[in-house]
Design an enzyme around this catalytic site. Structure first.
Site, PDB file in Angstrom:
ATOM      1  N   CYS A 101       0.858  -1.184   0.000  1.00 52.85           N
ATOM      2  CA  CYS A 101       0.000   0.000   0.000  1.00 52.85           C
ATOM      3  C   CYS A 101       0.892   1.232   0.000  1.00 52.85           C
ATOM      4  CB  CYS A 101      -0.898  -0.015   1.236  1.00 52.85           C
ATOM      5  SG  CYS A 101      -2.032   1.383   1.303  1.00 52.85           S
ATOM      6  N   HIS A 143      -9.186  -4.069  -1.871  1.00 48.52           N
ATOM      7  CA  HIS A 143      -8.224  -3.256  -1.113  1.00 48.52           C
ATOM      8  C   HIS A 143      -8.661  -1.782  -1.105  1.00 48.52           C
ATOM      9  CE1 HIS A 143      -3.815  -2.200  -0.170  1.00 48.52           C
ATOM     10  NE2 HIS A 143      -4.362  -1.036  -0.445  1.00 48.52           N
ATOM     11  N   GLU A 144      -9.078  -1.289  -2.283  1.00 54.10           N
ATOM     12  CA  GLU A 144      -9.458   0.136  -2.375  1.00 54.10           C
ATOM     13  C   GLU A 144     -10.789   0.395  -1.650  1.00 54.10           C
ATOM     14  OE1 GLU A 144      -7.114   2.020  -3.167  1.00 54.10           O
ATOM     15  OE2 GLU A 144      -5.872   0.498  -4.121  1.00 54.10           O
ATOM     16  N   HIS A 147     -10.152   0.984   1.898  1.00 52.65           N
ATOM     17  CA  HIS A 147      -9.677   2.335   2.224  1.00 52.65           C
ATOM     18  C   HIS A 147     -10.850   3.288   2.477  1.00 52.65           C
ATOM     19  CE1 HIS A 147      -5.354   2.318   1.983  1.00 52.65           C
ATOM     20  NE2 HIS A 147      -5.326   1.776   0.769  1.00 52.65           N
TER      21      HIS A 147
HETATM   22 NI    NI Z   1      -3.714   0.939  -0.219  1.00 53.84          NI
END
Ligand code: NI
Length: 182
Positions: A101, A143-144, A147
């Site tokens: 990341c 993953h995004e 966030h």
């Molecule tokens: Ni990331």
């Protein structure tokens, strides 16, 4: 461009906030932010980036998978802005693979993710898109999306033993390439 994009790192509270929905996709500030994120993520060999990572707590990510020194095995795709994304359904089967990341430099981890996901998002033209992603691109999408919920990949790791330094990860990659060539 360099001055405009500043990546915030783990420990900054913005990375732990739940981001707010984007209301007006066609606004010039949103369109400019998308352009900046696409240029930036490619320059730094990323495969995805989310607005909270540049200190903007809104539900906007860019997915830009392409092979590069940080992810040599990433598939090619056109950089895609995903706005107000949601995961509609997830396959039961999970796959563990490496993630890093931009907000957690120098660290890699083996992260379990759903192999296939059905997703819905607004594209940069303001249209609703419903599509299916699988394997590495599904991984980036998950993953995004994390966030935007204030989560990072370390939160998904099953065991601390699955956390590696970038240097050790690069050594594993080299060994993997060497054995592939045999
Ligand atoms: Ni990331």
């Amino acid at each position: 461009m360099d001055e405009k994009i500043q990546i915030v790192q783990l420990g900054n509270p913005v990375l732990r906030q739940k981001a707010l929905p984007v209301k007006h996709v066609l606004d010039i500030e949103i369109q400019n932010l998308i352009d900046d994120l696409i240029l930036f993520v490619q320059k730094v060999n990323g495969v995805g980036i989310s607005a909270p990572q540049v200190n903007k707590s809104i539900r906007l990510s860019v997915i830009a998978s392409h092979p590069n020194p940080r992810y040599p095995y990433a598939p090619y795709m056109k950089p895609t802005a995903v706005i107000n994304p949601r995961i509609i359904s997830r396959s039961k089967d999970m796959v563990k693979d490496w993630e890093g990341c931009l907000s957690i430099p120098g660290v890699r981890g083996l992260v379990p993710r759903h192999k296939t996901i059905m997703v819905e998002y607004t594209n940069r033209q303001g249209r609703i898109i419903r599509t299916e992603y699988t394997d590495f691109v599904a991984r980036i999408f998950q993953h995004e999306c994390d966030h935007l919920e204030g989560l990072v990949f370390l939160d998904r790791i099953e065991n601390n033993i699955d956390i590696f330094s970038e240097k050790e990860f690069q050594r594993i990659l080299k060994d993997r390439n060497r054995s592939n060539k045999k």
